[in-house]
Structures are given as C-alpha cells and as structure tokens.
Design a protein around this motif. Sequence first.
Motif, mmCIF file in Angstrom:
data_model
loop_
_atom_site.group_PDB
_atom_site.id
_atom_site.type_symbol
_atom_site.label_atom_id
_atom_site.label_comp_id
_atom_site.label_asym_id
_atom_site.label_seq_id
_atom_site.Cartn_x
_atom_site.Cartn_y
_atom_site.Cartn_z
ATOM 1 N N GLN A 1 6.178 1.630 1.412
ATOM 2 C CA GLN A 1 5.106 2.419 1.982
ATOM 3 C C GLN A 1 3.993 1.495 2.491
ATOM 4 O OE1 GLN A 1 5.047 5.838 2.297
ATOM 5 N NE2 GLN A 1 7.181 5.714 1.624
ATOM 6 N N THR B 1 0.336 0.232 3.298
ATOM 7 C CA THR B 1 -0.953 0.365 2.628
ATOM 8 C C THR B 1 -1.979 0.848 3.631
ATOM 9 O OG1 THR B 1 -0.403 -1.478 1.150
ATOM 10 C CG2 THR B 1 -2.740 -0.849 1.336
ATOM 11 N N PRO B 2 -2.661 1.939 3.346
ATOM 12 C CA PRO B 2 -3.646 2.442 4.303
ATOM 13 C C PRO B 2 -4.679 1.386 4.653
ATOM 14 C CG PRO B 2 -3.245 4.061 2.583
ATOM 15 C CD PRO B 2 -2.575 2.802 2.148
ATOM 16 N N SER C 1 0.194 -1.943 10.180
ATOM 17 C CA SER C 1 0.424 -0.508 10.012
ATOM 18 C C SER C 1 -0.617 0.139 9.124
ATOM 19 C CB SER C 1 1.817 -0.265 9.413
ATOM 20 O OG SER C 1 2.827 -0.702 10.296
ATOM 21 N N ASP C 2 -0.922 1.395 9.464
ATOM 22 C CA ASP C 2 -1.741 2.237 8.586
ATOM 23 C C ASP C 2 -0.758 3.159 7.872
ATOM 24 O OD1 ASP C 2 -4.243 3.351 7.574
ATOM 25 O OD2 ASP C 2 -3.775 5.083 8.819
ATOM 26 N N THR C 3 -0.739 4.411 8.159
ATOM 27 C CA THR C 3 0.225 5.346 7.574
ATOM 28 C C THR C 3 0.637 6.351 8.630
ATOM 29 O OG1 THR C 3 -1.606 6.743 6.809
ATOM 30 C CG2 THR C 3 -0.688 5.158 5.221
#
Length: 405
Positions: A4, A6-7, A26-28
């Motif tokens: 996943q 990480t925001p 990347s954000d989400t």
Amino acid sequence: MPRQATPLTDTKIKSLKPKADRYRVSDTGGLLLEVMTSGSKIWRYRYQLHGVRQPALTIGNYPEISLADARRQRDEWAALVAKGESPKRAVQAAKVEKLNTVSVFAEAWIAEQLPGKSESYQTTIRRILAKDVLPWLGGMPLADVKPADVLELCDRIKSRGSPKIALLTRNVLKRMYDFAIARGLVESNPAAALVARFIATEESRTRVLSEKEIGEVMRAVYASDIRRPLKLALHLLAVTMVRKAELTESTWSEIDLDAGIWDIPAERMKKDQPHRVYLSRQAKELLIELRALSGRSLYLFPSSRGEADRPISKSTLNQAVRALSLDVQHFVLHDFRRTASTHLHEMGFPSDAIEKALAHKIVGIKGVYNRAEYAEQRRTIMQAWADFVQAQIDGAKVIPLFKQA
C-alpha cells in the motif's frame, strides 16, 4: 498482497527535490505526483478502465493545486471509473463546456492561431470578429450556429455596402470552425456550407491612374490641410511603389540615405521575403525632410497619439485621402502600385525588373537564378518613375514640393 502506498503530506511533498530524471511519488487511489527535472511538481491520476491501464490524466501543478484539491479530483474521476465511464471523456466534455459560446471560443482561437501572423492580418481578423461576428453570434453556443445564421450575418454586412467584408467574414468563420472541428468541439462547419460566390466575388481591381490623374491626385495632396508628414507619406507611397503597411510601419534603421537604399525586413512583407527599395532622388529628398519632422522617433511616421513610440495606424493614410477634394473617381491608395506597373511597362522597361521593384515573385528559371535581382535596372526604374510622377505634378502651378537650399 500489493504494498500500500503511504499517503503524501505537504511536508513530504515540499521535501521532494529534482533529480537527473523526472520521477513519480504515489499518494493513494491512483493519485501520484511527478517531480520534473526543473523542480516543478505535477499531479496526475493513473487508472484502469475495463481492466485496461489508461494513460495518466493530468490534474495540475502543485502548489497551485493543493494536496486536498488533487485528492478531490481523484475521487471524482475514481467514481466515474467505478461506473465504467471514462474520466478522459469527462475532461474533454468540460473543455467543450468551457468553450461553449462563439465569443469564448473565438478568444481561444485568436490566442492560439494569430500569434506569428502579420500585424495587418491580426488587425483585420480582430476587427471582423469585434465589429460583426461577436455582436451577432457571440452569445450563441458554438454548436448551435447554423448556415442560415452565418448567411444572415453576411447579408447584414452586404446591406451596408460591404460585400467583400461579408465574404471575408464567412472565410474567418470557416477557418475558426475548422479549428473547432479538429478539436472535437463541434461536428459541422456552418460557414463551409455557404458557397463563397453566393456571398460576393473577389474581383481584382483594375484601376490605373492616367498621367493627368496622377498630377491631380498629388497636387490635391499638397494643396490640402492634412499634416505635412502625411503629405510626404502619400508622395513616398507614389514614388517608392511599396504597400501602405510597408511604408507606415517603416523605421529609420531600415533606411540608408547615403547608399540610397531601403531594406524592408521579411516579417513586414506580404510574401515574407525581404525587399530592397532603391531610392530615387525625390524619395531621398522627401526622407531628408521627414527625418527632421519625425524627431527622435524610431519610426518614419510616429503616431501623434499617446506617449509610446509607435507608428501611425494603417488607416491614417486612408483617412487622409478621404479628406482630399479629389475629382479622381474610385481611387484607392493601392492603385499607385498598379499605376506604376502599367506606365513603366508602357515606357518599355523589362517586366522582370518591374516585378522585382514591386516585390512580386518571378516564377520559373528567371526567378531561381536571379541573384542580382536586377539591381541596376531597378535603380533606373525607380528614378524614371519618380521623374514621371514629378512631371505630372509640374503640369500645373503648385506650391514647391521640396525645400530649396
């Protein structure tokens, strides 16, 4: 199980530094930030539609678009994807909506298509849009304009005695709608449905001033109350055989009085080719007087309006001619060029040299190998033509045209 992301946080985003190659963080939910080598940071949205990876959509630059705003846009597009709809098409539809009216689209068309065109072309297009198109069609949705609307507009213009402007208006709208079609904003071109010959015909003018009329026009110029620089401008237009805009926008840096030449740069010529004018004795005398009148201006004919150093408008000489008390019928300034060509041919000068003096293109092998461009013949032609014009002026008693030493 996939890792996943990480925001992101504003602190993390601000700490991202450019590298030798651009990279993405990347954000989400498919939101990512691309860091360019220049240091700029761009939000993008990566997604799959019907199981197929799609090209990333651009949201915009950070910090102009904040992290929270980027996430809101991501959520809107993700909702479309969840329903099996394309966010890319939604973006395109939003652009269409933004450029919905003729008025708004015309602004976008001008901004993209007019830069790089000649100043005279840009002025003409803007005038047509401002005077006729936008007051009549500006508030209509772009896709709602029908051939009947364009025809009605053209009929209105013709009714005021301007059939050629009506035809030019139709042509402008045709080009504008071709641009809109290419970008998927409309599906049909309402102006293209109108046959040009049903609006007006592009009749070429054939007006040539007789010897007597040349004298009448020039004597009327010097007997009038128009400003002295405008009198000199009209005289120069007659003896140099240049186009009006080529004269009114000329600068002193283009002229070498000692050498007797005037080099007009390509960007100011109709055919985008530089042109050399060989100055006659009369032209040089006119320019010497004009030099004293123009002061420190960069231009031969500086505008008297405002403080900025700029030339007179192209309409100024037209207005000056309209102020004359002329008995010469149907005369316009461009007739000077045709008049010069006709009389010079009748004098027996070589056609190729005359065409070069008029900045016309010579086709065929003569044009390809014409390196000297008939320099000496053109010098002779320009002096002969200035003498011819002077002879017509001297056909009656007039005030002295040149100051006596």
